[in-house]
Structures are given as structure tokens and as C-alpha cells.
Scaffold this active site. Structure first.
Site, PDB file in Angstrom:
ATOM      1  N   LYS A 126     -20.232 -83.884   3.103  1.00 53.71           N
ATOM      2  CA  LYS A 126     -19.573 -83.129   2.027  1.00 53.71           C
ATOM      3  C   LYS A 126     -20.575 -82.177   1.372  1.00 53.71           C
ATOM      4  CE  LYS A 126     -17.139 -87.372   0.973  1.00 53.71           C
ATOM      5  NZ  LYS A 126     -17.079 -88.456  -0.043  1.00 53.71           N
ATOM      6  N   LYS A 153     -29.470 -98.285   0.115  1.00 57.40           N
ATOM      7  CA  LYS A 153     -29.347 -96.842  -0.108  1.00 57.40           C
ATOM      8  C   LYS A 153     -30.550 -96.297  -0.905  1.00 57.40           C
ATOM      9  CE  LYS A 153     -24.243 -96.752   0.048  1.00 57.40           C
ATOM     10  NZ  LYS A 153     -23.816 -95.659   0.945  1.00 57.40           N
ATOM     11  N   THR A 173     -20.963 -90.280   4.652  1.00 62.52           N
ATOM     12  CA  THR A 173     -20.097 -89.102   4.716  1.00 62.52           C
ATOM     13  C   THR A 173     -20.392 -88.172   3.546  1.00 62.52           C
ATOM     14  OG1 THR A 173     -18.400 -90.422   3.599  1.00 62.52           O
ATOM     15  CG2 THR A 173     -18.183 -90.144   5.990  1.00 62.52           C
ATOM     16  N   HIS A 200     -18.228-100.850  11.155  1.00 60.74           N
ATOM     17  CA  HIS A 200     -18.749 -99.985  10.088  1.00 60.74           C
ATOM     18  C   HIS A 200     -20.102-100.396   9.564  1.00 60.74           C
ATOM     19  CE1 HIS A 200     -15.509 -97.146   9.068  1.00 60.74           C
ATOM     20  NE2 HIS A 200     -14.713 -98.064   9.592  1.00 60.74           N
ATOM     21  N   LYS A 233     -23.205 -92.238  -4.771  1.00 62.42           N
ATOM     22  CA  LYS A 233     -22.744 -93.172  -3.740  1.00 62.42           C
ATOM     23  C   LYS A 233     -22.799 -94.560  -4.368  1.00 62.42           C
ATOM     24  CE  LYS A 233     -26.171 -91.686  -1.038  1.00 62.42           C
ATOM     25  NZ  LYS A 233     -25.607 -91.540   0.292  1.00 62.42           N
ATOM     26  N   ARG A 234     -22.243 -95.583  -3.686  1.00 60.57           N
ATOM     27  CA  ARG A 234     -22.360 -96.927  -4.230  1.00 60.57           C
ATOM     28  C   ARG A 234     -23.834 -97.275  -4.455  1.00 60.57           C
ATOM     29  NH1 ARG A 234     -17.568-100.163  -4.774  1.00 60.57           N
ATOM     30  NH2 ARG A 234     -19.064-101.773  -5.379  1.00 60.57           N
TER      31      ARG A 234
HETATM   32  C1  PLP Z   1     -17.788 -89.689   0.115  1.00 56.99           C
HETATM   33  C2  PLP Z   1     -17.667 -90.753  -0.882  1.00 56.99           C
HETATM   34  C3  PLP Z   1     -18.386 -91.936  -0.728  1.00 56.99           C
HETATM   35  C4  PLP Z   1     -19.336 -92.170   0.415  1.00 56.99           C
HETATM   36  O1  PLP Z   1     -20.599 -91.624   0.090  1.00 56.99           O
HETATM   37  P1  PLP Z   1     -21.921 -91.973   0.936  1.00 56.99           P
HETATM   38  O2  PLP Z   1     -22.912 -91.013   0.382  1.00 56.99           O
HETATM   39  O3  PLP Z   1     -21.597 -91.666   2.364  1.00 56.99           O
HETATM   40  O4  PLP Z   1     -22.242 -93.383   0.700  1.00 56.99           O
HETATM   41  C5  PLP Z   1     -18.240 -92.918  -1.688  1.00 56.99           C
HETATM   42  N1  PLP Z   1     -17.428 -92.749  -2.745  1.00 56.99           N
HETATM   43  C6  PLP Z   1     -16.723 -91.606  -2.926  1.00 56.99           C
HETATM   44  C7  PLP Z   1     -15.844 -91.471  -4.135  1.00 56.99           C
HETATM   45  C8  PLP Z   1     -16.812 -90.580  -2.003  1.00 56.99           C
HETATM   46  O5  PLP Z   1     -16.094 -89.464  -2.192  1.00 56.99           O
END
Ligand code: PLP
Length: 847
Positions: free
Chosen positions: A672, A566, A668, A369, A560-561
Site C-alpha cells: 500500500k 515486527k 501488505t 499464513h 501495523k499490529r
Molecule cells: C494493510 C493493513 C494491515 C496489514 O499491515 P502489515 O504492515 O502488512 O502488517 C493491518 N491492518 C490494517 C487496518 C491494514 O489496512
């Protein structure tokens, strides 16, 4: 169970799906389960009662599923993951059962609001971010595709911390998600197992003259499984998510107790139970903590014993383990399973080493990952040996045999030995978990095309040279049930009206929306649905932060985190650039924008916490400046999690995916957003590349250095100061921060954030700044042509079908797991046809 008591449960109408039956069952649960007359029920009572009502409707399917798996033994996926960021169960189960509107009607008939009841659920936050969320999406897709699967993980008593923002800074609070009880889980004490830890090994020769090893542990803990049902969409398959809780072997240490030390006796119990107390809150960093290794070993040891029990229930010998189970390692966190299976097969089941090794390698597959060096797990040898003395011996034995093969394969090239070894010899010796995972697995996959390529060419290059056939790439996906059908009912309805409902399980069908992108009437409905989502999000923002935001402004979202790679701080530099432009030319024609940020920083990651403070401080200045006349708003939404994600992704116009190229394995969130009609602005990193390709470069705002360009720039000697001197806007932006403009005149506050950047800019912010701001200008121009923007939005959704986790799971099934669907037929017990000679009671069996 007697026939009489059995027939009570045989009445299928008890769990019928009609609105009237649901209403009656719900009232029964308010009364009998919650013990309240309806007029005194709290919001939590209503939630619990509805959850039980829905659970009752899953149980028959759940039992039918495990009977089907017993009747047709087939290869089963065991998905091993230290994290499952599952999100709230109730809404998802309503969608997958197909009873959302029936339940809504039942609640309405009682004067209750379903939305409000759904919002009561405390989500199981048993993961940090993308990795844990992927495991959850995969569980949904496995069930929907009717694949026999078990998710194995840890039942953390405290999940990911709750984030509050106080004085602009992150404050962590414990996540006691179980405080109201968990109506979704069933404790299965009869399948509890024992797990040993620590101690030493003894080597001896047994009475048949064979060399044997005995592990004498320092302590033993009990693992108790808690099962939650994972229902597929409109199928009868209900797979199991089995999470383990650690308990003391005996509540009391009686010798201590008898000495009169009551508290001392209890403290041993507390120590055992600490094992599954809390999720480590670090995303993409590894700290080498002993308790963490114990957690990993604990859940893996529990899960493998459980698999051996199921194997025996199928009447299969341990030597056929790999025929029954395809074990997937979600990153290296569960990689110690490779050594544990070897121990079980060799030490406890007397298999010869070579045979055990064949079984192990055919069973395991490993998903990588991350390429970030700080995230690659390595355990100091002394620590590993202290916690797992027998496993250290096994790892060293695996290594000796492996390096022997390397020596022969790469004759004369001894430099490879050190690079491939399971033990790193730099300074203190460490066990390299990724190397163990590669050697012990038959398949290794990355999670997006670029990531898989970099993995092959860089981090795991020597393994690729050795076994190119093991390597494959499977791009991540997300489940359209939770992330479109459930979270965005307005858009879903519109899509279904236009193209039918097949998209929910065959997301490529969204492509049929393409012609609608040119249909002005459809675009207007599209815009209206998305606008309603924005209005709803604006309400949430007002409730959580007190800030009023304008739904007609562009919602520019980065959730995101929080992490340097990032680059949330790059997004803030752009905000400051816009602020500076407006202040310098107040009549500038810009699309009004609301910048929304959300995400947690690891509690010990000071730089990331400073990034949060930077966002909130810029928000303070920008939001209060009357001269801006609301053209810019900046909001940090606290405690980003799955529940709030479900309200954010559907309401975004623009999604920020701006990691430094080569750093984000897949991402991911980008998927979304695209599915929900937001446009992505992003670097050519992770799955952004494939997403840009799928939606078309016209519908994706791509900018910045590519991964090869980053590599070349570094090789040529990256000089951030050169970018600073060349770009007056960048100088102005950094100048404001340095003066303390965003910190009440105190230049010290953000000194730690940027003062190094002219010399040392590890994530190339300065190099990408110019291209980013320029690309944002294109975004602004596009947004000011609403017809054009809505067209792009429809196309983005229409072309996102590839990013369904159903597609990803199909690829795992075909290329790695070699498993096939096992359709489940509902057992209609009322029909009275006994299906088994032993009429149903098969103690101790079943999934
Ligand atoms: C989808 C999701 C992530 C991952 O987000 P990235 O933009 O891919 O880093 C992290 N936390 C939650 C709660 C999510 O739904």
C-alpha cells in the site's frame, strides 16, 4: 409479487446514476427511511440515507448477478475466512459504481460535504490485521474480475476492539459497530440453518446392514446469514459476503420457563448467541479456547450447508460438490470444514468414504499464513472431542488412512509418522489443524516467495516430500481501488491525467509513469499532491492527539499490529539514537522527521502493550525537548484501522517494514505504501524481497540480516552482548532506557522490555541495530535531495503494479481454483421481455 407492484420496481430511472436523481433519492431516504425532515437530519441520518441511496443502485446488479450465476452454473469460489477486515463500504461503492463525483455534486447542491458524511460510517472491523484485510481485498478483486464467488465468515457483534491511549497506555473498548444499524446487510432468514455441537456419537447397523454413525448433539444453534453486496469496479458483478450470526433454536427453553425460571430460560438463548458475539483479538497467536473452536465450526458448518443448498439448486448431486465449489481455507481457522464435509457426505448423504474423500480433496485448498509456532492451531484432543465428537472420529479415521499411505510411501522411515500425524503426541495430544488442512486439500500455498520456500523447507517439509505437486506460492496483493483510487484521489487524478485510467484494473500499467520520474514538472505536481495528503494527515493527528506536526518534515510511518517480530521497538531504538545524536551535537544537519506509529496490541499480550507504552514515553520526552526545535516528533495515533489507514498510507514518505527476516509471511502494508509513493525501509523478509526487486534496489532501503543469515547466526550461537559491546551508540541508547530517562527516572518501567536482551534477544534487535541506523542515515541523505526523493517516489509507485490483488486472484484462478469469469448483464426489467418461463419467482434459489 403482482405484475403491478413489479412494474414499479422496473422503473430503472428510479435508480439512475445522475446527480439530480441521486439527490432526489437521497432526500427521499432522509424522509422515508430515516423519518426526518431534512432540516432535522443528524450526520448519521445523512450517512444512512446516502448508504441506502447507493445500496439501491447495487441491488439491481446484485440480483442480475445471482440470476446470471443461476443461468450459467459454473465453478464458484467459496472463500472461507474467520475474518474479513472489510473497511467502510460507502466510499468504495461510490468508486466502483463510478459515481463519486455525481454524489459529491448532489451533496454539494444540498450544502453538504461528502467527506464528512463518509466519515460517519462505522467500519466493520471484523478482522485483526493483514489476514482479514487480505480476504477483503480478495473479495474486491474477485468481483472486479467477474469471478463467481461467495465470501463466508462470521458476523461478529463486536469486531476488533477500539483502542484508546490513556496515560500512554492502550485501553480497549468494545467495538459495537452495529449500534446505528448496518445499511449494507440483508438478513436472509429463509436460508437459516441448524448447527449441532457437543454430545456423543452412536454406532449402529442400519436396516440394510451398513455400519452407521449417529451424532447425538448436546445443543443445536441456528445460523442466520446476513448478506452484504461486494461490487466489482465498473462491472455489473455484485458478489455476496455472507456472514453468519448464531441464534437460539427457540427463544425460550419452555420446560425451564414453565418451572417459573424466566431468567434461566433466557440464559440459554444468551449462551447460543454468545457464539458470534466477539472476534478474538489475537493476531498471530492461538489460545486454544473452546468458544473459538465453536465459532470456527459454526461458520464452516453453516457455509457448507449453504453450499449444498446451492448445489441442489443447480440440480447437482453431492458427489459433484467439487465441480461446483472451489473452497479456499484462509489459514487453518476454517480447516475443520474438511471433517465437516466428510461428515455431511458420509453420514448424511451415504457416500462411500473413498468417494467422499476424493470429492473433499478436490474441493479444498489451503493458504498458509504464518510460520510462527505460537500461531499454529492445535486443539487438545479432549476439547476437540467434547465440542465435535463425530469430527474427532473422522479426523482419526483420516489420520489412520493417511499414516497407512505414509508407511507404504516411506517404507522403513517410521520417524515420519510422528512428524506427519494429524495428532501431535508431545505431552497432551492435540489435533494439528495445519496437518488436517494439508491432507484434505489439493493445493497448499504460501503468500510470498520466501514464506513459501520456508514453508516447504521447514514447517511443512514432510508434506512437501510427500506431495510436492500440491505446493505453490502466490504473493499477496492489495486492491488498487480502495488503496489508491479511493484513498488517494489527488495522486490518482495525477496518474490518470498522465497515463489514462486503465491502471485501476490493470495495475501493471503504472509502469507507463516511469518516464515521468525524470520530468521535473510532473515531479513538482507529484510532490504537491503528496504534500496535500500530508497536510490532511497532520490535521487528523492534531484532532486525535493534540500534537502539531510539520507537513514539511519527513513522515516516517510504522502502522501495523504491535508485535515483537515486527519490531516496533527497533524503530524506537533508532529514534533514541537520533535524539542522542542531536543532544550530543545540537547543530547536526538532519532532515526533520515525524515518526508516526499506529497499531493494536492483543489485550493479553503484555510485552506488546509495553512496546506501546515505550513509544508514547519516548514521544513525551522527544516532543517536549525545546532543544530539538521540532527536528524530531513522535506520535502514536490511536485505533489504527482501515479508515485511518486510508488517510495514512497516502501521506507517508517512509514506510517501516523491519520484521526479523523469516518471520513476516508477506506483509501488505509495504505494498500500500509503495503504490502511494512512499519509500520502504525494510529487511529482506516476506514480500519486501519481491517489492525491492520490483521497484529496484535503488528505490528500496534494504538492510539487515537475511533469513539464511539469521539461521546461520543462530546456529553459530548468537551472542547479543557482543553487538552491545561493539557499538557505543547502542550502549548509549540502552543506557538511557535503563536509567529511566524515558520513564521519569524510574528504571523499573521498561525493565521488562530490554533487560533480558544482552542474554536473550529472540528477534535479533541488537544484531540488526547497527545496519538499521546506518540505513536510516542513507534515508536521511536521500530525503535532503528532494528531486532525487521525488524521483524514487514516482518509480516506487510506477513499479508496484505486480502487487495488485487482481494479479493474485488471477493466479489463484489459474493455478488453484480453475474458475473462469462469468460476465453479468444488467436485467432491464423495464424492457418487459420475460427471461424465464416461470417469470422470475424462483423461491429459495439464487446465491
Ligand atoms: C494493510 C493493513 C494491515 C496489514 O499491515 P502489515 O504492515 O502488512 O502488517 C493491518 N491492518 C490494517 C487496518 C491494514 O489496512
Amino acid at each position: 409479487m403482482t405484475e403491478a407492484s413489479r412494474s414499479e420496481h422496473a422503473d430503472d430511472t428510479r435508480t439512475a446514476l445522475s446527480s439530480a436523481t441521486i439527490r432526489r433519492a437521497f432526500l427521499d431516504h432522509v424522509f422515508h427511511t430515516q423519518g426526518k425532515p431534512p432540516e432535522h437530519a443528524s450526520q448519521n441520518d445523512l450517512y444512512q440515507a446516502l448508504a441506502h441511496t447507493v445500496r439501491d443502485r447495487l441491488v439491481q446488479r446484485w440480483i442480475s448477478t445471482s440470476e446470471a450465476y443461476l443461468d450459467q452454473p459454473s465453478r464458484t469460489v467459496a472463500y472461507l475466512s474467520a475474518e474479513f477486515l472489510i473497511g467502510p463500504h460507502l466510499g468504495n461503492n461510490l468508486i466502483n459504481l463510478g459515481i463519486y463525483s455525481e454524489v459529491e455534486a448532489a451533496m454539494q447542491a444540498l450544502g453538504l460535504d461528502l467527506e464528512q458524511i463518509l466519515a460517519q460510517e462505522i467500519e466493520p472491523g471484523l478482522g485483526n490485521g493483514g489476514l482479514g484485510r487480505l480476504a477483503a481485498c480478495f473479495m474486491d478483486s474477485l468481483a472486479t474480475l467477474e469471478i463467481p464467488a461467495l465470501g463466508y465468515g462470521i458476523r461478529y457483534e463486536y469486531g476488533i476492539f477500539q483502542q484508546a491511549i490513556i496515560d500512554g497506555m492502550q485501553v480497549e473498548k468494545t467495538d459495537s459497530w452495529l449500534r446505528n444499524g448496518n445499511p449494507w446487510e440483508i438478513q436472509r432468514s429463509e436460508w437459516a440453518v441448524q448447527v449441532r455441537l457437543g454430545g456423543h456419537t452412536e454406532h449402529y447397523t442400519d436396516d440394510r446392514g451398513r455400519y452407521r454413525v449417529r451424532w447425538v448433539p448436546a445443543k443445536t444453534v441456528v445460523g442466520v446469514p446476513f448478506d452484504s453486496p461486494i461490487l466489482g469496479y465498473r462491472v455489473n458483478t455484485v458478489n455476496t459476503l455472507r456472514l453468519w450470526r448464531a441464534e437460539a433454536t427457540e427463544a425460550f427453553d419452555f420446560p425451564t420457563f414453565n418451572r417459573g425460571d424466566y431468567l434461566g430460560a433466557v440464559s440459554k438463548k444468551v449462551t447460543s448467541e454468545n457464539l458470534t458475539k466477539v472476534l478474538y483479538p489475537n493476531d498471530e497467536t492461538e489460545q486454544g479456547k473452546e468458544l473459538r473452536l465453536e465459532q470456527q465450526y459454526f461458520f464452516v458448518a453453516c457455509s457448507l450447508q449453504d453450499m449444498l443448498r446451492l448445489l441442489a439448486a443447480d440440480g447437482m448431486p453431492v458427489s459433484r460438490f467439487h465441480e461446483k465449489f472451489a473452497v479456499q481455507l484462509n489459514d487453518t481457522h476454517p480447516a475443520v470444514a474438511i471433517a465437516e464435509l466428510m461428515r455431511l457426505l458420509v453420514d448424511e448423504h451415504d457416500l462411500p468414504w473413498d468417494e467422499a474423500w476424493d470429492v473433499t480433496r478436490q474441493a479444498f485448498a489451503y493458504t498458509n499464513h504464518t510460520l510462527l509456532p505460537e500461531a499454529l492451531e492445535q486443539w487438545p484432543l479432549p476439547l476437540f472431542g467434547r465440542v465435535l465428537p463425530r469430527h474427532l472420529e473422522i479426523v482419526l479415521e483420516i489420520n489412520t488412512r493417511f499414516l497407512e499411505a505414509v508407511r507404504i510411501r516411506f517404507y522403513g522411515d517410521d520417524s515420519r509418522l510422528a512428524r506427519l500425524s494429524l495428532i501431535s503426541e508431545h505431552g497432551e495430544r492435540h489435533v494439528r489443524m495445519a496437518h488436517l488442512a494439508c491432507v484434505g486439500s489439493h493445493a497448499i500455498n504460501g503468500v510470498a516467495a520466501l514464506h513459501s520456500r520456508l514453508m516447504r523447507e521447514d514447517v511443512l517439509r514432510d508434506f512437501h516430500d510427500m506431495w510436492p505437486e500440491k505446493f505453490t506460492s502466490i504473493t499477496n496483493g492489495v486492491t488498487p481501488r480502495r488503496w489508491l483510487a479511493l484513498s488517494n484521489p489527488r495522486l490518482s487524478r495525477l496518474v490518470t491525467d498522465a497515463i489514462g485510467e486503465g491502471w485501476v484494473t490493470d495495475l501493471e500499467r503504472l509502469r507507463a509513469l516511469e518516464p515521468f520520474a525524470d520530468d521535473a514538472g510532473f515531479r513538482e505536481q507529484w510532490q504537491a499532491a503528496r504534500r496535500d495528503n500530508k497536510v490532511a494527515l497532520a490535521e487528523l493527528v492534531r484532532d486525535c492527539t493534540g500534537v502539531a506536526i510539520d507537513p514539511s518534515s519527513m513522515f516516517d510511518v510504522m502502522v501495523k499490529r504491535i508485535h515483537e517480530y515486527k519490531r516496533q521497538h527497533l524503530a524506537v531504538l533508532h529514534i533514541i539514537a537520533l535524539y542522542h545524536r542531536i543532544k550530543s551535537a545540537p547543530n547536526l544537519d538532519l532532515a526533520p522527521r515525524t515518526f508516526l506509529f499506529g497499531g493494536k496490541a492483543a489485550p493479553g499480550y503484555e510485552y506488546a502493550k509495553l512496546m506501546i507504552r515505550f513509544i508514547t514515553s519516548v514521544a513525551d520526552v522527544v516532543n517536549r525537548d525545546p532543544q530539538l526545535r521540532d527536528r524530531l516528533k513522535v506520535v502514536f495515533l490511536p485505533n489504527f484501522n482501515v479508515s485511518c489507514g486510508q488517510r495514512i498510507y497516502p501521506a507517508a514518505d517512509l514506510s517501516e517494514q523491519i520484521s526479523l527476516a523469516g518471520k513476516e509471511a508477506s506483509g501488505t502494508g509495504n505494498m500500500k505504501f509503495a503504490m502511494n509513493g512512499a519509500l520502504n525501509i525494510g529487511t529482506m523478509d516476506g514480500a519486501n524481497i519481491e517489492l525491492c526487486d520490483a521497484v529496484g534496489a535503488d528505490n528500496f532501503f534494504a538492510f539487515g540480516l537475511t533469513a539464511p543469515a539469521v539461521y546461520a547466526l543462530r546456529a553459530a550461537g548468537y551472542d547479543p552482548a557482543a553487538y552491545y559491546h561493539r557499538n557505543p551508540e547502542l550502549r548509549a541508547v540502552l543506557g538511557l532506557i535503563q536509567q529511566g530517562f524515558f520513564s521519569h527516572g524510574d528504571p523499573a518501567v521498561f525493565r521488562g522490555l530490554f533487560d533480558e536482551h544482552l542474554r536473550h534477544d529472540p528477534y535479533l534487535l541488537l544484531a540488526d541495530f547497527g545496519a538499521y541506523v546506518e540505513c536510516q542515515q542513507r534515508v536521511c541523505e536521500a530525503y535532503m535531495q528532494p528531486q532525487h526523493w521525488q524521483r524514487m517516489s514516482v518509480l516506487s509507485c510506477a513499479r508496484s503494479g505486480h502487487f495488485s490483488s487482481d494479479r493474485a486472484i488471477r493466479e489463484y484462478c489459474e493455478r488453484i481454483w480453475r474458475v473462469k469469469p462469468v460476465p453479468v448483464h444488467l436485467l432491464h426489467r423495464a424492457s418487459g421481455t420475460p427471461r424465464h418461463a416461470d417469470s422470475g419467482i424462483r423461491a429459495g434459489k439464487g446465491h
